[in-house]
Design an enzyme around this catalytic site. Structure first.
Site, short mmCIF file in Angstrom:
data_model
loop_
_atom_site.label_atom_id
_atom_site.label_comp_id
_atom_site.label_asym_id
_atom_site.label_seq_id
_atom_site.Cartn_x
_atom_site.Cartn_y
_atom_site.Cartn_z
N GLY A 154 31.28 20.98 56.07
CA GLY A 154 32.73 20.95 56.23
C GLY A 154 33.34 21.87 55.20
O GLY A 154 32.99 21.81 54.01
N GLY A 210 36.19 22.02 53.70
CA GLY A 210 36.85 21.37 52.58
C GLY A 210 35.86 20.81 51.58
O GLY A 210 35.94 21.08 50.38
N ASN A 267 32.74 21.59 51.27
CA ASN A 267 31.98 22.69 50.67
C ASN A 267 32.72 23.28 49.47
O ASN A 267 32.13 23.52 48.41
CB ASN A 267 31.77 23.81 51.70
CG ASN A 267 30.77 23.45 52.78
OD1 ASN A 267 30.07 22.44 52.69
ND2 ASN A 267 30.72 24.26 53.81
N ASN A 269 38.46 36.37 55.54
CA ASN A 269 37.48 37.45 55.52
C ASN A 269 38.04 38.61 56.34
O ASN A 269 39.15 38.54 56.86
CB ASN A 269 36.10 36.98 56.02
CG ASN A 269 36.11 36.53 57.48
OD1 ASN A 269 36.92 36.98 58.30
ND2 ASN A 269 35.20 35.63 57.82
N LEU A 292 34.91 40.85 52.02
CA LEU A 292 34.30 41.88 52.87
C LEU A 292 32.79 41.75 52.97
O LEU A 292 32.10 42.72 53.26
CB LEU A 292 34.66 43.27 52.32
CG LEU A 292 36.14 43.58 52.08
CD1 LEU A 292 36.29 44.93 51.38
CD2 LEU A 292 36.92 43.56 53.40
N GLY A 307 32.09 43.24 49.11
CA GLY A 307 32.86 42.62 48.04
C GLY A 307 34.19 42.06 48.47
O GLY A 307 34.30 41.44 49.52
N ASP A 339 32.91 29.64 51.50
CA ASP A 339 33.43 28.44 50.83
C ASP A 339 33.09 28.47 49.34
O ASP A 339 33.89 28.05 48.50
CB ASP A 339 32.84 27.18 51.47
CG ASP A 339 33.27 27.02 52.91
OD1 ASP A 339 34.40 27.44 53.24
OD2 ASP A 339 32.50 26.48 53.71
#
Length: 293
Positions: free
Chosen positions: A39, A41, A43, A184, A212, A216, A243
């Site tokens: 999950g 959150g 994590n 991301n 990325l 990075g 996460d």
């Protein structure tokens, strides 16, 4: 110690390792099946705690074995679970992860995570929002709850890190009220379809932080684009890398680090996380991070 509140999902990850996905109508054998706690959150909360941060988890699990496992695992990782509720009407959320050649495809069944409503959050917080230096949010709980919490934090003057994953085009509507948005590259393009990633971060300096992967992290510091390089490692399982980044980044921010310093710290943590299996099991401790060069 400054405290962080994570409001989000808790689930159990069922990870299936296989060489390829089956074609339509095809049955194939998988190499292995493993069960991990996950999950987004939970994590992110574990990532913070394993790096010696002070963090509370606000979410909901089912009244079942998976829910007990989630709570026990959070507690074992030094995450405060006093605000983790139990649903009597649905089961603990699950994520079904297909691990193929060290990359993953994920199907989520929200379960009790859908019970994290505005009313539930208000009840669990019990007027104690002001105790926190920063609140972290993700998109595995209802969208209405996200908007409610962002507004509450804005009124209370509390920083918000919003990780818009899975991507939600409505995330752009919250830019005036969140401190950091951390998509991301793919999520950024979905949220800001009319802009390139470079144009998007330029439009939101020191606020939009785009991960990325192997390239990075990219952000704009108000004067120029800044790309903080990743750490090269051999990946075993990329589940939970984002996460780990978000948890580590949030912790570095409340510790007073600059955006560049926080991004570097988080890149290092994310790099270490992909060298082990499992979203939470792979997350580094502060000792492991300090020993990694």
């Amino acid at each position: 110690m400054k405290k962080i509140l994570v409001i989000g999902s808790s689930s159990v990850d069922l990870t299936i390792e296989l060489d390829r996905m089956p074609a339509q109508g095809e049955t194939i054998k998988a190499a292995d099946l493993e069960l991990f706690c996950g999950g987004k959150g939970a994590n992110q909360a574990v990532a913070i705690a394993r790096l010696d941060g002070s963090v509370d988890m606000l979410g909901c699990v089912g009244n079942d074995g998976h829910g007990e496992l989630v709570r026990e695992n959070l507690t074992a990782n030094q995450v405060n679970t006093e605000k983790l509720g139990v649903s009597s009407i649905t089961s603990t959320g699950t994520a079904h992860i297909f691990l193929i050649n060290q990359d993953n495809r994920i199907i989520i069944i929200p379960g009790a995570n859908n019970e994290v409503t505005s009313e539930f959050v208000e009840q669990q917080l019990a007027g104690r929002l002001s105790e926190y230096s920063l609140v972290i949010l993700q998109n595995e709980i209802p969208s209405e709850t996200i908007h409610y919490i962002v507004n509450c934090c804005k009124k209370a003057g509390i920083s918000v890190l919003y990780n818009p994953a899975p991507a939600d085009v409505e995330a752009a509507q919250l830019m005036d009220n969140v401190t950091f948005l951390t998509p991301n590259e793919t999520e950024c393009q979905q949220i800001f379809p009319e802009l390139t990633v470079e144009e998007a971060v330029t439009n939101y300096p020191n606020q939009l932080i785009v991960t990325l992967g192997e390239k990075g992290v990219l952000f704009h510091d108000g004067k120029e684009l800044r790309q903080v390089p990743a750490y090269p490692v051999t990946a075993v399982d990329t589940t939970g890398a984002g996460d780990t980044f978000n948890g580590a980044f949030a912790l570095a921010i409340v510790q007073g680090k600059s955006l560049a310093e926080a991004s570097q710290f988080a890149n290092k943590a994310a790099a270490l996380s992909v060298t082990k299996k499992g979203a939470q099991q792979g997350m580094p401790t502060i000792q492991e991070l300090e020993a990694f060069s």
